[in-house]
Design a protein around this motif. Structure first.
Motif, mmCIF file in Angstrom:
data_model
loop_
_atom_site.group_PDB
_atom_site.id
_atom_site.type_symbol
_atom_site.label_atom_id
_atom_site.label_comp_id
_atom_site.label_asym_id
_atom_site.label_seq_id
_atom_site.Cartn_x
_atom_site.Cartn_y
_atom_site.Cartn_z
ATOM 1 N N GLY A 7 5.992 2.092 4.526
ATOM 2 C CA GLY A 7 6.670 0.970 3.868
ATOM 3 C C GLY A 7 7.914 0.619 4.525
ATOM 4 N N ALA A 8 8.754 1.675 4.785
ATOM 5 C CA ALA A 8 10.145 1.115 5.695
ATOM 6 C C ALA A 8 9.914 0.364 6.975
ATOM 7 C CB ALA A 8 10.554 2.612 6.008
ATOM 8 N N GLY A 9 8.783 0.987 7.786
ATOM 9 C CA GLY A 9 8.502 0.439 9.137
ATOM 10 C C GLY A 9 7.985 -1.077 8.763
ATOM 11 N N ALA A 10 7.098 -1.441 7.803
ATOM 12 C CA ALA A 10 6.991 -2.635 7.317
ATOM 13 C C ALA A 10 7.958 -3.693 6.986
ATOM 14 C CB ALA A 10 5.640 -2.495 6.177
ATOM 15 N N ALA A 11 9.070 -3.053 6.197
ATOM 16 C CA ALA A 11 9.989 -3.896 5.890
ATOM 17 C C ALA A 11 10.770 -4.089 6.927
ATOM 18 C CB ALA A 11 11.019 -3.209 4.946
ATOM 19 N N ALA A 12 11.029 -3.132 8.021
ATOM 20 C CA ALA A 12 11.902 -3.356 9.223
ATOM 21 C C ALA A 12 11.061 -4.341 10.256
ATOM 22 C CB ALA A 12 11.694 -2.052 10.022
ATOM 23 N N HIS B 106 2.762 5.942 -2.957
ATOM 24 C CA HIS B 106 3.846 7.005 -3.406
ATOM 25 C C HIS B 106 3.861 6.989 -4.706
ATOM 26 C CE1 HIS B 106 7.775 8.546 -2.091
ATOM 27 N NE2 HIS B 106 7.474 9.257 -2.766
ATOM 28 N N LEU B 107 4.124 6.051 -5.514
ATOM 29 C CA LEU B 107 4.132 5.825 -6.881
ATOM 30 C C LEU B 107 2.813 6.671 -7.448
ATOM 31 C CD1 LEU B 107 5.309 2.510 -7.889
ATOM 32 C CD2 LEU B 107 6.373 4.425 -7.982
ATOM 33 N N GLY B 108 1.708 6.289 -6.928
ATOM 34 C CA GLY B 108 0.519 7.071 -7.571
ATOM 35 C C GLY B 108 0.670 8.784 -7.258
ATOM 36 N N GLU B 109 1.185 9.214 -6.161
ATOM 37 C CA GLU B 109 1.476 10.636 -6.247
ATOM 38 C C GLU B 109 2.379 10.931 -7.205
ATOM 39 O OE1 GLU B 109 1.662 12.112 -2.241
ATOM 40 O OE2 GLU B 109 -0.039 11.177 -1.673
ATOM 41 N N LEU B 110 3.257 10.482 -7.683
ATOM 42 C CA LEU B 110 4.342 10.893 -8.527
ATOM 43 C C LEU B 110 3.722 10.709 -10.175
ATOM 44 C CD1 LEU B 110 7.544 8.914 -7.275
ATOM 45 C CD2 LEU B 110 6.981 11.364 -7.101
ATOM 46 N N LEU B 111 2.676 9.865 -10.205
ATOM 47 C CA LEU B 111 2.075 9.863 -11.633
ATOM 48 C C LEU B 111 1.141 10.514 -11.837
ATOM 49 C CD1 LEU B 111 1.811 8.146 -14.284
ATOM 50 C CD2 LEU B 111 0.036 6.659 -13.112
ATOM 51 N N ALA B 112 0.112 10.721 -10.957
ATOM 52 C CA ALA B 112 -1.232 11.430 -11.112
ATOM 53 C C ALA B 112 -0.984 12.773 -11.524
ATOM 54 C CB ALA B 112 -2.455 11.241 -10.029
ATOM 55 N N PRO B 113 -0.454 13.753 -10.902
ATOM 56 C CA PRO B 113 -0.048 15.016 -11.073
ATOM 57 C C PRO B 113 0.334 15.261 -12.546
ATOM 58 C CG PRO B 113 1.128 14.490 -8.807
ATOM 59 C CD PRO B 113 0.708 13.264 -9.657
ATOM 60 N N ALA C 242 0.824 -1.325 0.017
ATOM 61 C CA ALA C 242 0.050 0.084 -0.003
ATOM 62 C C ALA C 242 0.942 1.364 0.072
ATOM 63 C CB ALA C 242 -1.022 0.022 1.213
ATOM 64 N N GLY C 243 2.098 1.319 0.667
ATOM 65 C CA GLY C 243 2.743 2.443 0.978
ATOM 66 C C GLY C 243 3.364 2.615 -0.403
ATOM 67 N N LEU C 244 3.903 1.727 -1.236
ATOM 68 C CA LEU C 244 4.571 1.540 -2.489
ATOM 69 C C LEU C 244 3.520 2.177 -3.531
ATOM 70 C CD1 LEU C 244 6.936 1.194 -4.669
ATOM 71 C CD2 LEU C 244 5.799 -1.210 -4.863
ATOM 72 N N ALA D 87 13.926 6.875 -8.137
ATOM 73 C CA ALA D 87 14.898 6.075 -8.099
ATOM 74 C C ALA D 87 14.944 5.116 -6.998
ATOM 75 C CB ALA D 87 16.168 6.826 -8.064
ATOM 76 N N PRO D 88 14.592 5.507 -5.754
ATOM 77 C CA PRO D 88 14.914 4.469 -4.673
ATOM 78 C C PRO D 88 13.497 3.722 -4.774
ATOM 79 C CG PRO D 88 14.366 6.889 -3.742
ATOM 80 C CD PRO D 88 14.866 6.956 -5.089
ATOM 81 N N LEU D 89 12.521 4.044 -5.094
ATOM 82 C CA LEU D 89 11.375 3.215 -5.294
ATOM 83 C C LEU D 89 11.584 2.108 -6.325
ATOM 84 C CD1 LEU D 89 8.296 5.642 -5.056
ATOM 85 C CD2 LEU D 89 9.011 4.281 -3.524
ATOM 86 N N ALA D 90 12.312 2.561 -7.485
ATOM 87 C CA ALA D 90 12.877 1.397 -8.362
ATOM 88 C C ALA D 90 13.482 0.507 -7.686
ATOM 89 C CB ALA D 90 13.273 1.866 -9.558
#
Length: 387
Positions: free
Chosen positions: A166-171, A134-141, A129-131, A221-224
């Motif tokens: 997302g970072a907390g979920a991975a940790a 974040h990607l949606g906010e980079l695309l939709a604008p 969900a976090g991914l 870049a970091p999301l990729a």
């Protein structure tokens, strides 16, 4: 122009000769600015509500459930938070499915019980969900900038919170892996899954820093890196893991853009409900991209299923059962998307299409949870290969 309120005969008379004028008094040389009776005075510095920057002089009309004129003042802040409220309301059943879903899918299959499967599914749901957000906010604008005569309203960014979640979920998965394996945190980093989860957590942290900076697009870049690490982590099988990872990269990217992009578009349409032409144009631009995202999802999902799921265990494995639920949900999503597109082409008022798209978003949220379950249940190959 309204005249000022009449003087209250019961009001106390200020003492004469006082150097400081009483509250509400007007200097004799000040211009007479008449206000409506009971009109509030608002400091322009605090005129921004919780989730939108209001445009000047725009009325609101058109969408169902829309506040009336009396809500355009203080009530607009509450109405602008409605998408967040609905998202939180839908989170509870999603969490329950994530916690109990793996156990229900594996009931009666004879598969090995995975320790902490419910918690792992919950953490992976948050990660996906976090991914997506974040990607949606980079695309939709990118769609919003191309809409002519669009209102001067912007939704509040959720990208920083989404990346940190997302970072907390991975940790959390690293801690869970360390507890299940009896290793220390440092030793867990040296394992394959632990190292990849560490890369994912650091990628999300870097994405959050980029989102909080003046160049939020650098978060791509970091999301990729996050998507690549997750694709490798999800395919530890000995049979052609490179093909499986490549398919997951395309599948996860398309799914995140579809889900997160639709969420951002719906939030923006809610703020633009006073401008139906602009809202309809925005939904149309997103719908054209969603068609290609759907094709990418269908193609990669089909190939991945043929590679990973033997036909003889479709109904007798947790993976097969969960996949059937996901396919049923995707069929519902497809019908809702087609209905929304049809109504959008037929009607000038986007209210009906917006309502259908909201339902599509809810079902997509369920798809995210089911997808997280798929990454937790055992690989079905061992069932068909066992003696």
């Amino acid at each position: 122009m309204f005249s000022g309120p009449p003087a209250d005969p019961a009001a106390p008379t200020p003492p004469t000769g006082s150097g400081t004028p009483p509250t509400g008094a007007r200097r004799a040389d000040a211009p007479a600015v008449a206000l409506p009776i009971g009109a509030p005075t608002v400091d322009p510095a605090v005129a921004v509500t919780a989730d939108l920057v209001p445009s000047s002089g725009e009325g609101r009309s058109g969408y169902e459930g829309e506040p009336g004129r009396g809500d355009q003042g203080g009530g607009s802040g509450r109405s602008s938070r409605l998408p967040l409220t609905l998202s939180l309301a839908a989170a509870l059943p999603a969490l329950l499915v994530a916690v109990f879903g793996p156990g229900l899918a594996a009931r009666g299959t004879g598969e090995l019980r995975i320790p902490g499967a419910g918690l792992t599914t919950l953490l992976r749901t948050v990660l996906f969900a976090g991914l997506a957000v974040h990607l949606g906010e980079l695309l939709a604008p990118q769609f919003i900038r191309t809409v002519r005569s669009r209102p001067r309203t912007t939704v509040r960014s959720w990208s920083v919170c989404a990346a940190l979640a997302g970072a907390g979920a991975a940790a959390g998965q690293i801690v869970q892996l360390a507890a299940a394996s009896g290793l220390g945190i440092t030793q867990t980093y040296a394992t394959r899954n632990g190292g990849l989860l560490l890369i994912i957590a650091n990628g999300f942290v870097a994405a959050a820093l980029c989102a909080a900076s003046k160049r939020p697009a650098l978060a791509l870049a970091p999301l990729a890196v996050v998507i690549g690490a997750e694709a490798i982590r999800a395919h530890p099988e000995a049979y052609s893991p490179e093909i499986g990872a490549a398919l997951t990269v395309v599948h996860l990217t398309a799914a995140s853009l579809w889900t997160g992009g639709l969420l951002y578009v719906l939030r923006t349409m809610w703020l633009w409900r006073g401008s139906p032409v602009a809202a309809r144009a925005l939904l149309g631009r997103y719908a054209r991209l969603a068609i290609w995202l759907y094709v990418a999802l269908a193609a990669t999902g089909t190939v991945s299923t043929l590679r990973r799921l033997p036909v003889d265990v479709v109904f007798t494995s947790a993976y097969g059962r969960t996949l059937l639920v996901k396919l049923a949900l995707m069929a519902v999503v497809s019908l809702l998307a087609l209905a929304a597109r049809r109504r959008m082409l037929r009607d000038d008022d986007p209210a009906v299409a917006h309502r259908l798209a909201r339902r599509e978003q809810v079902v997509l949220g369920a798809v995210v949870v089911v997808s997280a379950i798929l990454t937790v249940v055992p690989d079905p190959h061992w069932i068909s290969l066992r003696p």
